[in-house]
Design a protein around this motif. Structure first.
Motif, short mmCIF file in Angstrom:
data_model
loop_
_atom_site.label_atom_id
_atom_site.label_comp_id
_atom_site.label_asym_id
_atom_site.label_seq_id
_atom_site.Cartn_x
_atom_site.Cartn_y
_atom_site.Cartn_z
N ILE A 30 0.84 -1.20 0.00
CA ILE A 30 0.00 0.00 0.00
C ILE A 30 0.87 1.25 0.00
O ILE A 30 0.67 2.18 -0.78
CB ILE A 30 -0.93 0.01 1.23
CG1 ILE A 30 -1.82 -1.23 1.22
CG2 ILE A 30 -1.77 1.28 1.27
CD1 ILE A 30 -2.59 -1.44 2.51
N ASN A 70 3.71 -1.20 4.44
CA ASN A 70 2.31 -1.48 4.76
C ASN A 70 1.71 -2.33 3.64
O ASN A 70 1.72 -1.92 2.47
CB ASN A 70 1.54 -0.17 4.90
CG ASN A 70 0.19 -0.34 5.56
OD1 ASN A 70 -0.13 -1.39 6.10
ND2 ASN A 70 -0.63 0.70 5.50
N GLU A 72 -1.45 -5.43 2.42
CA GLU A 72 -2.68 -6.17 2.67
C GLU A 72 -2.32 -7.65 2.77
O GLU A 72 -1.45 -8.14 2.04
CB GLU A 72 -3.67 -5.94 1.54
CG GLU A 72 -4.11 -4.49 1.42
CD GLU A 72 -4.83 -4.18 0.13
OE1 GLU A 72 -5.72 -3.31 0.14
OE2 GLU A 72 -4.50 -4.81 -0.90
N LYS A 154 -4.66 -5.98 7.35
CA LYS A 154 -3.41 -5.32 6.94
C LYS A 154 -2.29 -5.61 7.94
O LYS A 154 -2.53 -5.92 9.10
CB LYS A 154 -3.62 -3.81 6.80
CG LYS A 154 -4.64 -3.41 5.74
CD LYS A 154 -4.75 -1.90 5.67
CE LYS A 154 -5.71 -1.47 4.57
NZ LYS A 154 -7.10 -1.82 4.88
N LYS A 156 1.47 -3.70 8.97
CA LYS A 156 2.52 -2.69 8.82
C LYS A 156 3.76 -3.18 9.54
O LYS A 156 3.74 -3.39 10.75
CB LYS A 156 2.10 -1.34 9.39
CG LYS A 156 3.16 -0.26 9.18
CD LYS A 156 2.72 1.09 9.69
CE LYS A 156 2.80 1.19 11.19
NZ LYS A 156 2.56 2.56 11.68
N HIS A 183 -10.18 -10.80 4.73
CA HIS A 183 -10.96 -9.60 5.00
C HIS A 183 -11.96 -9.84 6.12
O HIS A 183 -12.18 -10.98 6.58
CB HIS A 183 -11.67 -9.12 3.74
CG HIS A 183 -12.57 -10.14 3.11
ND1 HIS A 183 -13.88 -10.30 3.47
CD2 HIS A 183 -12.33 -11.08 2.15
CE1 HIS A 183 -14.43 -11.27 2.76
NE2 HIS A 183 -13.51 -11.76 1.96
#
Length: 342
Positions: A30, A70, A72, A154, A156, A183
């Motif tokens: 991202i 970062n 997904e 996500k 990071k 998700h």
């Protein structure tokens, strides 16, 4: 030719700390913030007739590099980041499920963490070729997982690197084929009750289903040291960093439907927590892509329910992951995938 979208990040585990290898794993990301972190020192000696600091008295006394990445979370190609964060990762074929593997990640108990070469490619304006900036001796210092309401899961990661180079050739990215995003709609969480940790080939089971949790986040910090900057290193870290007492903390938001979490907070009850994301796609014979977080013991740190002006009352509940000194690990991340290797 390129566009401003043609940015890449690649990484690969190093054999020797700070010695570049050609990156060959390219996560779809991202954003990133990899940067050079210099420490300049300016001489303070006075000189007649000079009212500004002098260029000949400016020195680069120390340098490092690093930043955040970062991404997904997807069902394929994720292992390289999980292994970098936790230090331990094992991939095992799942019995009776041809082509299916479970990867299990736990915090290392041995120094040092693996180091990586990370290269980012940034295109120049106007369609020019991507320019390479290569970060050597990069160690993953911490990571934060977030599963927000109605969103993609996500991660990071934060990295500390020895140095950055601009003379290493650009490695054109190649991406893992297939895979699915994990998700919110795939998630289910259990808090408390009797829970069994994951094994090499089976996910964690048991516990009390918590049906009122809206979102979840957890961070894991390796607490690496800041030493190793010694004479002979040209102002750069001379060795891999070592790990300290790791810190794992999280947070959930829950609608207030009963007093279970309130009372567990007040009584400081030890609770197990398992969050599982299970795909609907069948792999092997009957397996599904899965991502699971399991913490055998957490302690809640608040809060008591508060009125919400007539709206649904919600609790924002922080927790700390602790080591109950039982067999196994205080932290598990399991990934069911078709990737045979990490």
């Amino acid at each position: 030719m390129t566009t401003q979208l043609d940015c890449s990040v690649g990484l690969k585990k190093e054999t020797t700390y700070g010695t570049a290898v050609t990156v060959d794993r390219f996560p779809e990301f991202i954003d990133e913030s990899f940067a050079w972190n210099p420490s300049f020192v300016q001489g303070a000696g006075m000189r007649v007739g000079s009212r500004l600091a002098r260029s000949a008295r400016r020195v680069l006394a120390k340098q490092s590099a690093g930043g955040d990445l970062n991404v997904e979370l997807v069902s394929k190609g994720l292992g390289v980041l999980l292994e970098a964060l936790f230090g331990n990762g094992v991939s095992t074929a799942v019995p009776g499920q041809a082509g299916v593997f479970q990867q299990l990640y736990t915090p290392t108990t041995t120094d040092p963490l693996n180091s990586y070469t990370i290269q980012k490619g940034i295109p120049t304006l106007g369609g020019g070729a991507a320019t390479a900036m290569t970060f050597l001796g990069a160690v993953c210092t911490s990571g934060e997982f977030s599963a927000s309401n109605a969103d993609i899961v996500k991660l990071k990661t934060t990295w500390d690197a020895k140095e950055v180079k601009t003379d290493v050739g650009y490695a054109a990215p190649s991406y893992v084929a297939g895979g699915e995003l994990f998700h919110f709609a795939e998630g289910a969480i259990t808090i408390g009750g009797s829970q069994t940790p994951p094994t090499a080939t089976a996910l964690a089971t048991g516990g009390t289903v918590a049906a009122t949790i809206e979102d979840f986040s957890v961070s894991f910090d390796n607490k690496i040291d800041d030493g190793g900057f010694t004479f002979g290193g040209s102002g750069k870290r001379n060795r891999k960093p070592v790990v300290g007492l790791a810190d794992a903390k999280g947070k959930v938001t829950a609608e207030y439907s009963d007093t279970i979490l309130r009372d567990a907070y007040l009584n400081q009850t030890a609770l197990g927590l398992t969050l599982t994301f299970l795909s609907t796609t069948t792999i092997g014979t009957s397996a599904k892509y899965a991502l699971q977080f399991h913490f055998p013991e957490i302690r809640l740190e608040g809060e008591l329910p508060k009125s919400a002006g007539g709206s649904v009352v919600k609790q924002s509940i922080d927790f700390t992951v602790l080591d109950g000194l039982v067999a196994g690990s205080p932290v598990y991340v399991a990934l069911v995938t078709t990737d045979a290797t990490i």
